[in-house]
Design a protein around this motif. Sequence first.
Motif, PDB file in Angstrom:
ATOM      1  N   GLN A  79       0.816  -1.211   0.000  1.00  9.21           N
ATOM      2  CA  GLN A  79       0.000   0.000   0.000  1.00  9.21           C
ATOM      3  C   GLN A  79       0.851   1.264   0.000  1.00  9.21           C
ATOM      4  O   GLN A  79       0.539   2.231  -0.695  1.00  9.21           O
ATOM      5  N   ASP A  80       1.944   1.248   0.753  1.00  9.42           N
ATOM      6  CA  ASP A  80       2.790   2.441   0.826  1.00  9.42           C
ATOM      7  C   ASP A  80       3.374   2.790  -0.544  1.00  9.42           C
ATOM      8  O   ASP A  80       3.405   3.961  -0.933  1.00  9.42           O
ATOM      9  N   TYR A 124       3.401   5.912  -5.654  1.00  3.68           N
ATOM     10  CA  TYR A 124       3.792   5.844  -7.061  1.00  3.68           C
ATOM     11  C   TYR A 124       2.701   5.460  -8.056  1.00  3.68           C
ATOM     12  O   TYR A 124       2.837   5.756  -9.240  1.00  3.68           O
ATOM     13  N   ALA A 125       1.657   4.820  -7.613  1.00  2.09           N
ATOM     14  CA  ALA A 125       0.673   4.270  -8.554  1.00  2.09           C
ATOM     15  C   ALA A 125      -0.494   5.218  -8.798  1.00  2.09           C
ATOM     16  O   ALA A 125      -0.772   6.118  -7.994  1.00  2.09           O
ATOM     17  N   ASN A 126      -1.148   4.991  -9.901  1.00  2.80           N
ATOM     18  CA  ASN A 126      -2.407   5.682 -10.166  1.00  2.80           C
ATOM     19  C   ASN A 126      -3.437   5.233  -9.137  1.00  2.80           C
ATOM     20  O   ASN A 126      -3.394   4.090  -8.678  1.00  2.80           O
ATOM     21  N   PRO A 127      -4.369   6.106  -8.784  1.00  5.96           N
ATOM     22  CA  PRO A 127      -5.336   5.770  -7.729  1.00  5.96           C
ATOM     23  C   PRO A 127      -6.197   4.540  -8.025  1.00  5.96           C
ATOM     24  O   PRO A 127      -6.710   3.917  -7.112  1.00  5.96           O
TER      25      PRO A 127
END
Length: 107
Positions: free
Chosen positions: A15-16, A21-24
């Motif tokens: 999750q962190d 870094y990831a798209n929502p």
Amino acid sequence: MQKVKITVLKCAWHQDLADQYANPNLHPCTYNKEGMTFICANGFQKPEGLCDNAWKSMMEYVFTLAHGGGNFYGGELRNPKQFIASCNDGIRPVSYLIEAMDEDAIM
């Protein structure tokens, strides 16, 4: 040549890293589920249903086990005819147990 069994051991989610870094809309891997198994019947062809990226990260180990090799990384695993591989997705990695079977591969 031997058949090789591939078992999904664990589907992780960081999750962190996703938050940073990831798209929502990214979510944990839904392609493979823990406990799923695949059989590589000929030692070199990706089993149907196995993720393409996961296959890329494990195919050399599958090939080696199918051809009688093993004892990867100097014997770090208890069973020399097994290997633990993970797909290359750092946010949602999936870990697989790869093991040589006693059955001969289909030629």
